[in-house]
Design a protein around this motif. Sequence first.
Motif, PDB file in Angstrom:
ATOM      1  N   VAL A 115       0.553  -1.370   0.144  1.00 19.30           N
ATOM      2  CA  VAL A 115       0.204  -0.139   0.244  1.00 19.30           C
ATOM      3  C   VAL A 115       0.543   0.758   0.256  1.00 19.30           C
ATOM      4  CG1 VAL A 115      -1.941   1.011   1.262  1.00 19.30           C
ATOM      5  CG2 VAL A 115      -1.843  -0.878   1.043  1.00 19.30           C
ATOM      6  N   ARG A 116       1.916   1.462   0.449  1.00 23.22           N
ATOM      7  CA  ARG A 116       2.539   2.560   1.044  1.00 23.22           C
ATOM      8  C   ARG A 116       3.876   2.443  -0.404  1.00 23.22           C
ATOM      9  NH1 ARG A 116       3.996   0.513   6.234  1.00 23.22           N
ATOM     10  NH2 ARG A 116       5.259  -0.846   5.564  1.00 23.22           N
ATOM     11  N   GLN A 117       3.798   1.904  -1.210  1.00 22.09           N
ATOM     12  CA  GLN A 117       4.777   1.498  -2.374  1.00 22.09           C
ATOM     13  C   GLN A 117       3.407   2.187  -3.491  1.00 22.09           C
ATOM     14  OE1 GLN A 117       6.232  -2.433  -3.423  1.00 22.09           O
ATOM     15  NE2 GLN A 117       6.962  -2.776  -1.129  1.00 22.09           N
ATOM     16  N   ALA A 118       2.417   1.720  -2.977  1.00 24.68           N
ATOM     17  CA  ALA A 118       1.487   2.102  -4.924  1.00 24.68           C
ATOM     18  C   ALA A 118       1.112   3.316  -4.448  1.00 24.68           C
ATOM     19  CB  ALA A 118       0.397   1.229  -4.350  1.00 24.68           C
ATOM     20  N   TYR A 119       1.576   3.945  -3.281  1.00 24.69           N
ATOM     21  CA  TYR A 119       0.767   5.105  -2.909  1.00 24.69           C
ATOM     22  C   TYR A 119       2.312   6.266  -3.509  1.00 24.69           C
ATOM     23  CZ  TYR A 119       0.512   9.461  -0.072  1.00 24.69           C
ATOM     24  OH  TYR A 119       1.044  11.187   0.027  1.00 24.69           O
ATOM     25  N   LEU A 120       3.119   5.779  -3.188  1.00 24.85           N
ATOM     26  CA  LEU A 120       4.610   6.367  -4.329  1.00 24.85           C
ATOM     27  C   LEU A 120       4.797   6.767  -5.085  1.00 24.85           C
ATOM     28  CD1 LEU A 120       7.656   4.882  -1.910  1.00 24.85           C
ATOM     29  CD2 LEU A 120       6.510   7.103  -1.462  1.00 24.85           C
ATOM     30  N   LEU A 121       3.962   5.700  -6.065  1.00 24.60           N
ATOM     31  CA  LEU A 121       3.766   5.462  -7.768  1.00 24.60           C
ATOM     32  C   LEU A 121       2.231   6.254  -7.987  1.00 24.60           C
ATOM     33  CD1 LEU A 121       4.036   1.671  -8.159  1.00 24.60           C
ATOM     34  CD2 LEU A 121       5.543   3.544  -8.582  1.00 24.60           C
ATOM     35  N   SER A 122       1.236   6.489  -7.581  1.00 30.40           N
ATOM     36  CA  SER A 122       0.175   6.997  -7.932  1.00 30.40           C
ATOM     37  C   SER A 122      -0.106   8.602  -7.269  1.00 30.40           C
ATOM     38  CB  SER A 122      -0.979   6.452  -7.303  1.00 30.40           C
ATOM     39  OG  SER A 122      -1.339   5.851  -5.991  1.00 30.40           O
ATOM     40  N   GLY A 123       0.664   7.862  -5.836  1.00 31.61           N
ATOM     41  CA  GLY A 123      -0.037   9.631  -5.135  1.00 31.61           C
ATOM     42  C   GLY A 123      -1.322   9.561  -4.723  1.00 31.61           C
ATOM     43  N   ARG A 124      -2.268   8.804  -4.386  1.00 31.57           N
ATOM     44  CA  ARG A 124      -3.019   8.887  -4.081  1.00 31.57           C
ATOM     45  C   ARG A 124      -3.541   7.506  -2.856  1.00 31.57           C
ATOM     46  NH1 ARG A 124      -7.356  11.562  -6.717  1.00 31.57           N
ATOM     47  NH2 ARG A 124      -6.320  12.898  -8.537  1.00 31.57           N
ATOM     48  N   ARG A 125      -4.537   7.752  -2.114  1.00 26.13           N
ATOM     49  CA  ARG A 125      -4.528   7.074  -0.942  1.00 26.13           C
ATOM     50  C   ARG A 125      -5.489   5.933  -1.734  1.00 26.13           C
ATOM     51  NH1 ARG A 125      -3.933  12.216   0.368  1.00 26.13           N
ATOM     52  NH2 ARG A 125      -2.581  13.119   1.506  1.00 26.13           N
ATOM     53  N   GLY A 126      -6.673   7.156  -1.312  1.00 25.97           N
ATOM     54  CA  GLY A 126      -7.778   5.161  -2.579  1.00 25.97           C
ATOM     55  C   GLY A 126      -7.043   4.215  -3.306  1.00 25.97           C
ATOM     56  N   LEU A 127      -6.166   4.669  -4.515  1.00 29.62           N
ATOM     57  CA  LEU A 127      -5.872   4.546  -4.770  1.00 29.62           C
ATOM     58  C   LEU A 127      -4.534   3.465  -4.976  1.00 29.62           C
ATOM     59  CD1 LEU A 127      -5.941   3.418  -8.173  1.00 29.62           C
ATOM     60  CD2 LEU A 127      -4.439   6.008  -8.824  1.00 29.62           C
ATOM     61  N   ALA A 128      -4.001   3.635  -3.933  1.00 28.60           N
ATOM     62  CA  ALA A 128      -3.261   2.789  -3.518  1.00 28.60           C
ATOM     63  C   ALA A 128      -3.493   1.542  -2.129  1.00 28.60           C
ATOM     64  CB  ALA A 128      -2.337   3.764  -2.382  1.00 28.60           C
ATOM     65  N   ALA A 164      -1.949   0.315 -10.685  1.00 27.26           N
ATOM     66  CA  ALA A 164      -1.720   1.398  -9.772  1.00 27.26           C
ATOM     67  C   ALA A 164      -0.934   2.793 -11.645  1.00 27.26           C
ATOM     68  CB  ALA A 164      -0.763   1.905  -8.867  1.00 27.26           C
ATOM     69  N   LEU A 165      -0.640   2.175 -11.105  1.00 28.70           N
ATOM     70  CA  LEU A 165      -0.021   2.862 -12.959  1.00 28.70           C
ATOM     71  C   LEU A 165      -1.151   3.138 -14.071  1.00 28.70           C
ATOM     72  CD1 LEU A 165       3.986   2.231 -12.207  1.00 28.70           C
ATOM     73  CD2 LEU A 165       2.615   4.689 -11.674  1.00 28.70           C
ATOM     74  N   SER A 166      -1.825   2.309 -14.388  1.00 27.43           N
ATOM     75  CA  SER A 166      -2.598   2.438 -14.692  1.00 27.43           C
ATOM     76  C   SER A 166      -3.181   3.855 -15.837  1.00 27.43           C
ATOM     77  CB  SER A 166      -3.596   1.422 -15.099  1.00 27.43           C
ATOM     78  OG  SER A 166      -4.776   1.234 -15.769  1.00 27.43           O
ATOM     79  N   PRO A 167      -3.194   3.809 -17.598  1.00 28.15           N
ATOM     80  CA  PRO A 167      -3.506   5.122 -17.539  1.00 28.15           C
ATOM     81  C   PRO A 167      -4.995   5.635 -17.779  1.00 28.15           C
ATOM     82  CG  PRO A 167      -2.991   3.817 -19.189  1.00 28.15           C
ATOM     83  CD  PRO A 167      -2.512   2.991 -18.010  1.00 28.15           C
ATOM     84  N   TRP A 168      -5.815   4.750 -17.473  1.00 24.14           N
ATOM     85  CA  TRP A 168      -7.244   4.556 -17.560  1.00 24.14           C
ATOM     86  C   TRP A 168      -8.263   5.399 -15.954  1.00 24.14           C
ATOM     87  CZ3 TRP A 168      -8.814   4.250 -22.395  1.00 24.14           C
ATOM     88  CH2 TRP A 168      -8.520   3.113 -23.179  1.00 24.14           C
ATOM     89  N   HIS A 169      -7.270   5.435 -15.699  1.00 21.30           N
ATOM     90  CA  HIS A 169      -7.587   6.127 -13.737  1.00 21.30           C
ATOM     91  C   HIS A 169      -8.094   7.710 -14.461  1.00 21.30           C
ATOM     92  CE1 HIS A 169      -6.757   2.574 -11.442  1.00 21.30           C
ATOM     93  NE2 HIS A 169      -6.084   2.298 -12.183  1.00 21.30           N
ATOM     94  N   ARG A 170      -7.555   8.153 -15.270  1.00 20.89           N
ATOM     95  CA  ARG A 170      -7.022   9.739 -15.454  1.00 20.89           C
ATOM     96  C   ARG A 170      -9.348   9.676 -15.597  1.00 20.89           C
ATOM     97  NH1 ARG A 170      -3.118  10.627 -20.298  1.00 20.89           N
ATOM     98  NH2 ARG A 170      -2.237   9.210 -18.933  1.00 20.89           N
ATOM     99  N   PHE A 171     -10.069   9.377 -16.482  1.00 20.72           N
ATOM    100  CA  PHE A 171     -10.954   9.019 -16.787  1.00 20.72           C
ATOM    101  C   PHE A 171     -12.151   8.362 -15.483  1.00 20.72           C
ATOM    102  CE2 PHE A 171      -8.781   7.512 -20.661  1.00 20.72           C
ATOM    103  CZ  PHE A 171      -8.331   8.736 -21.715  1.00 20.72           C
ATOM    104  N   ARG A 172     -11.750   8.397 -14.628  1.00 19.74           N
ATOM    105  CA  ARG A 172     -12.757   7.979 -13.485  1.00 19.74           C
ATOM    106  C   ARG A 172     -13.075   8.991 -12.580  1.00 19.74           C
ATOM    107  NH1 ARG A 172     -10.040   3.138 -10.389  1.00 19.74           N
ATOM    108  NH2 ARG A 172     -11.754   3.301  -9.803  1.00 19.74           N
ATOM    109  N   PRO A 173     -14.546   9.796 -12.410  1.00 24.37           N
ATOM    110  CA  PRO A 173     -14.625  11.253 -11.746  1.00 24.37           C
ATOM    111  C   PRO A 173     -14.428  10.890 -10.315  1.00 24.37           C
ATOM    112  CG  PRO A 173     -16.643   9.633 -12.841  1.00 24.37           C
ATOM    113  CD  PRO A 173     -15.563   9.311 -12.246  1.00 24.37           C
ATOM    114  N   ARG A 174     -13.776  10.166  -9.529  1.00 22.49           N
ATOM    115  CA  ARG A 174     -12.685  10.182  -8.805  1.00 22.49           C
ATOM    116  C   ARG A 174     -12.041  10.983  -8.118  1.00 22.49           C
ATOM    117  NH1 ARG A 174     -13.748   4.762  -4.983  1.00 22.49           N
ATOM    118  NH2 ARG A 174     -12.269   3.094  -6.226  1.00 22.49           N
ATOM    119  N   HIS A 175     -10.911  10.029  -9.582  1.00 21.04           N
ATOM    120  CA  HIS A 175      -9.484  10.636  -9.410  1.00 21.04           C
ATOM    121  C   HIS A 175      -9.436  11.878 -10.533  1.00 21.04           C
ATOM    122  CE1 HIS A 175      -8.552   6.566  -7.993  1.00 21.04           C
ATOM    123  NE2 HIS A 175      -9.420   6.082  -8.744  1.00 21.04           N
TER     124      HIS A 175
END
Length: 360
Positions: A115-128, A164-175
């Motif tokens: 979870v901590r590593q995914a936070y470093l990759l995405s910068g988002r707590r929920g996404l991590a 965590a690094l998927s580019p499709w998250h940018r199209f999600r409203p909450r992200h």
Amino acid sequence: MTRSPATPLPSPEERRRLRESRSLTQAQLAQRIGVSRETVRAWESGRSTPRGRKRETYVKLLTATPAPAPTGRRSERPGRPLELPEPSEYPESPSVLTPTQAFDALYAFCAPALVRQAYLLSGRRGLARESVERAFQLAWDRWPEVARDRDPAGWVRAAAYEWALSPWHRFRPRHRRPEPPPSEPSERELLDVLLHLPPPYRRTLVLYDGVGLDLPETAAETEASTRAAASRLLHAHEIVAARLPELSDPRVLHERLAELASSEHLRSAKPPEVRDGSERRARFWTRAVVAFTVALIGAVALTLATAPTHYAPPLPPGETVQGVPPQMAPGPLSNRERKLRSKLREELQHGPQRLAPQPR
């Protein structure tokens, strides 16, 4: 000082068997030799070979006591068994754990750090947290494959990083809405530098400087050559050092990454919740596939029922007829035409139903 050829180093498979015969985990063996657990894993997989005094110590620890021959029960299950971080915490040995117990042990060992590593990759707590849960849901769905893998933790880590690094998250409203940054200014600066790195550079930097993998393992996990991984790591260090000169030292960078990852106090879900989520997702997709199959069969049956049973050739296009006089507008009748009309009307009233021409 190198070891004499008279006592060669065992093969990678034999190294693992010798270690397991002495009831040692990779972490315990690495602590006795003075190296990292990833280094021992690389020795047992054949990706690298110990040298010098570490090689001598490694061989002594493996061959100090005679290793028993492998039993028939062990040969029935090919592949590498799942290793747990602390076998003493569990009442049974890893070789007799049920799939649920083995999965829960892997989750308890890997999820907090992931979870901590995914936070470093995405910068988002929920996404991590979501990335780690989805990775373990996928692992539970493919548990026989993951349990036989040489590195189950690496398998789950790669899946979590991909999500965590998927580019499709940018199209999600909450992200689309930014999350609150860290409270410390230094941590905000470091996170901003990380998020501005290209995703391949960011992943390589986290694996090498954050997780502590060596360069060949980092290249293997990022599916790149060692030269490409080294180039990405070099460019990432240059970008970070240009923005934050105090992080040009890899040791300082490692400490700062660990502080940034641990400052958020991210929590992961419980193992039963992850397993239930994986099973619910599997049931949903199974029902969706069944519904789509039924709809497809119904559409085919309706088409067969309403389709014509014989071939109806299409009507040929019309042809132009030559010699037809143009249509003229009716004019006044002559006396002869009026007499003929009157005669025809009388014949229709009193004569036969069918008129027959008569000679004049």
